[in-house]
Scaffold this active site. Sequence first.
Site, short mmCIF file in Angstrom:
data_model
loop_
_atom_site.label_atom_id
_atom_site.label_comp_id
_atom_site.label_asym_id
_atom_site.label_seq_id
_atom_site.Cartn_x
_atom_site.Cartn_y
_atom_site.Cartn_z
N SER A 240 -36.69 29.04 16.39
CA SER A 240 -36.05 29.05 15.07
C SER A 240 -36.65 30.14 14.19
O SER A 240 -35.92 30.88 13.51
CB SER A 240 -36.22 27.69 14.39
OG SER A 240 -35.54 26.69 15.11
N GLU B 181 -21.26 36.99 14.22
CA GLU B 181 -21.15 38.45 14.31
C GLU B 181 -21.92 39.00 15.50
O GLU B 181 -21.43 39.88 16.21
CB GLU B 181 -21.65 39.09 13.01
CG GLU B 181 -20.73 38.86 11.84
CD GLU B 181 -21.26 39.45 10.55
OE1 GLU B 181 -22.39 39.97 10.54
OE2 GLU B 181 -20.52 39.41 9.55
N GLU C 161 -24.70 31.52 5.97
CA GLU C 161 -24.92 32.95 6.23
C GLU C 161 -25.59 33.16 7.58
O GLU C 161 -25.27 34.11 8.31
CB GLU C 161 -25.75 33.57 5.11
CG GLU C 161 -25.89 35.08 5.23
CD GLU C 161 -24.57 35.81 5.02
OE1 GLU C 161 -24.17 36.57 5.94
OE2 GLU C 161 -23.95 35.64 3.97
N ASP D 112 -34.05 20.25 -16.68
CA ASP D 112 -34.11 18.82 -16.98
C ASP D 112 -32.81 18.16 -16.51
O ASP D 112 -31.84 18.09 -17.27
CB ASP D 112 -34.33 18.61 -18.48
CG ASP D 112 -34.50 17.15 -18.83
OD1 ASP D 112 -34.92 16.37 -17.96
OD2 ASP D 112 -34.20 16.79 -20.00
N HIS E 105 -10.72 43.89 19.04
CA HIS E 105 -9.81 42.86 19.53
C HIS E 105 -9.46 41.97 18.35
O HIS E 105 -10.35 41.63 17.55
CB HIS E 105 -10.46 42.03 20.64
CG HIS E 105 -9.48 41.15 21.34
ND1 HIS E 105 -9.05 39.96 20.81
CD2 HIS E 105 -8.85 41.30 22.52
CE1 HIS E 105 -8.18 39.41 21.63
NE2 HIS E 105 -8.05 40.20 22.69
N LEU F 118 -25.28 22.55 -14.84
CA LEU F 118 -26.03 23.21 -15.91
C LEU F 118 -25.21 23.52 -17.15
O LEU F 118 -25.80 23.81 -18.20
CB LEU F 118 -26.70 24.49 -15.37
CG LEU F 118 -27.71 24.26 -14.25
CD1 LEU F 118 -28.32 25.58 -13.84
CD2 LEU F 118 -28.78 23.26 -14.66
N TRP F 119 -23.88 23.48 -17.08
CA TRP F 119 -23.09 23.81 -18.27
C TRP F 119 -22.27 22.65 -18.68
O TRP F 119 -21.62 21.94 -18.51
CB TRP F 119 -22.23 25.05 -18.05
CG TRP F 119 -23.06 26.28 -18.19
CD1 TRP F 119 -23.44 26.86 -19.35
CD2 TRP F 119 -23.65 27.05 -17.14
NE1 TRP F 119 -24.22 27.96 -19.08
CE2 TRP F 119 -24.37 28.10 -17.74
CE3 TRP F 119 -23.67 26.97 -15.76
CZ2 TRP F 119 -25.06 29.04 -17.02
CZ3 TRP F 119 -24.36 27.91 -15.05
CH2 TRP F 119 -25.05 28.93 -15.67
N SER G 15 -16.94 34.92 7.70
CA SER G 15 -17.15 35.50 6.38
C SER G 15 -16.51 34.63 5.30
O SER G 15 -17.09 34.45 4.21
CB SER G 15 -16.56 36.92 6.34
OG SER G 15 -16.74 37.50 5.08
N ALA H 71 -38.99 24.68 19.98
CA ALA H 71 -37.83 24.73 19.08
C ALA H 71 -38.19 25.44 17.79
O ALA H 71 -37.42 26.29 17.31
CB ALA H 71 -37.32 23.31 18.80
#
Length: 124
Positions: free
Chosen positions: A24, A83, A76, A56, A94, A123-124, A105, A20
């Site tokens: 992979s 694809e 992805e 932090d 097709h 983070l903000w 996508s 396996a």
Amino acid sequence: MYLEQRMKSTAKGLNRLWFASKYSWQGLKAGLQSEAALRQEVLAMLVLLPVAMLVDVQPAERALLVFSVFFVFIVELLNTAVEVVVDRIGADYHPLSGKAKDLASAAVLFSLCGAAWVWGTILW
């Protein structure tokens, strides 16, 4: 080839894990060789994962930062798989082939938006 496939199908325990893992890694290598988007996301991971380790934040937030980066890469990989399968079926246009590729996508787009949202929120 046949013997290797046969061994894979009957492998148990650590042998099964070995086969396996081998397949992979072959898939990851093939994807990185053929898909620029995967290579770009690896570069982003090389930047974002160290940042996630250095900022932090609480452990749960760090986990979300890391998971969001890996999630984009996973989606992805699945997009690339869709694809490849669609292209394997045939090169003729097709509508369903186009729809499958567009849906995959869109999944990548949403995973990127989700990752951006997670990083932005933390983070903000």
